[in-house]
Scaffold this motif. Structure first.
Motif, PDB file in Angstrom:
ATOM      1  N   ALA A  23       7.866   3.556  -2.454  1.00  0.00           N
ATOM      2  CA  ALA A  23       7.658   4.136  -1.131  1.00  0.00           C
ATOM      3  C   ALA A  23       6.450   5.061  -1.145  1.00  0.00           C
ATOM      4  N   ALA A  24       5.577   4.872  -0.174  1.00  0.00           N
ATOM      5  CA  ALA A  24       4.379   5.698  -0.053  1.00  0.00           C
ATOM      6  C   ALA A  24       4.571   6.720   1.055  1.00  0.00           C
ATOM      7  N   SER A  25       4.044   7.916   0.810  1.00  0.00           N
ATOM      8  CA  SER A  25       4.115   8.973   1.816  1.00  0.00           C
ATOM      9  C   SER A  25       2.893   9.857   1.705  1.00  0.00           C
ATOM     10  N   GLY A  26       2.657  10.653   2.762  1.00  0.00           N
ATOM     11  CA  GLY A  26       1.530  11.568   2.727  1.00  0.00           C
ATOM     12  C   GLY A  26       0.523  11.277   3.816  1.00  0.00           C
ATOM     13  N   SER A  27      -0.743  11.500   3.502  1.00  0.00           N
ATOM     14  CA  SER A  27      -1.830  11.376   4.466  1.00  0.00           C
ATOM     15  C   SER A  27      -2.234   9.911   4.636  1.00  0.00           C
ATOM     16  N   ILE A  28      -1.393   9.151   5.330  1.00  0.00           N
ATOM     17  CA  ILE A  28      -1.608   7.713   5.465  1.00  0.00           C
ATOM     18  C   ILE A  28      -1.992   7.365   6.894  1.00  0.00           C
ATOM     19  N   PHE A  29      -3.145   6.727   7.043  1.00  0.00           N
ATOM     20  CA  PHE A  29      -3.513   6.167   8.344  1.00  0.00           C
ATOM     21  C   PHE A  29      -3.015   4.723   8.426  1.00  0.00           C
ATOM     22  N   SER A  30      -3.286   3.978   7.370  1.00  0.00           N
ATOM     23  CA  SER A  30      -2.788   2.609   7.294  1.00  0.00           C
ATOM     24  C   SER A  30      -2.693   2.189   5.834  1.00  0.00           C
ATOM     25  N   ILE A  31      -1.838   1.209   5.597  1.00  0.00           N
ATOM     26  CA  ILE A  31      -1.699   0.663   4.245  1.00  0.00           C
ATOM     27  C   ILE A  31      -2.204  -0.766   4.255  1.00  0.00           C
ATOM     28  N   ASN A  32      -3.065  -1.075   3.343  1.00  0.00           N
ATOM     29  CA  ASN A  32      -3.649  -2.402   3.248  1.00  0.00           C
ATOM     30  C   ASN A  32      -2.833  -3.220   2.243  1.00  0.00           C
ATOM     31  N   ALA A  33      -3.416  -3.653   1.178  1.00  0.00           N
ATOM     32  CA  ALA A  33      -2.679  -4.440   0.195  1.00  0.00           C
ATOM     33  C   ALA A  33      -1.727  -3.556  -0.609  1.00  0.00           C
TER      34      ALA A  33
END
Length: 120
Positions: A23-33
């Motif tokens: 799981a990714a969190s934080g300063s995310i605008f978008s996730i690519n691959a």
């Protein structure tokens, strides 16, 4: 900053299954691959499976037909379902996520790794 939290590793007998999550969190605008890699003792880190933002997947030949990568974009999470595990699948598994941050930088982020041990 972006943080990745992996879970799901452990000890399993040959022929068994495990499901890894990242799981990714934080300063995310978008996730690519997103992808999973593994590193066995004394060996280099190799790609296991990848999935694009559009859902296209690719697998290492050694895991085709046994492993399935998927993602939940609402949860910023990538999964790896591992079936018919073999002793040679034993390794530390790392997730990698290509993130465009809220400041519009695109960067690769790696998880800390989760150990998968398959006993014969």
């Amino acid at each position: 900053q972006v943080q990745l939290v992996e879970s799901g590793g452990g000890l399993v007998q040959a022929g068994g299954s495990l499901r890894l999550s990242c799981a990714a969190s934080g300063s995310i605008f978008s996730i690519n691959a997103m992808g999973w890699y593994r590193q066995a003792p004394g060996k280099q880190r190799d790609v296991v499976a990848t999935i694009t933002s559009g859902g296209s997947t690719d697998y290492a030949d050694s895991v085709k037909g046994r492993f399935t990568i998927s993602r939940d974009n609402a949860k910023n999470t990538v999964y790896l379902q591992m079936n018919s595990l073999k002793p040679e699948d034993t390794a530390v598994y790392y997730c990698k996520v290509v993130v465009t941050t809220r400041t519009y930088y695109t960067m690769n982020y790696w998880g800390k790794g989760t150990l998968v041990t398959v006993s014969s």
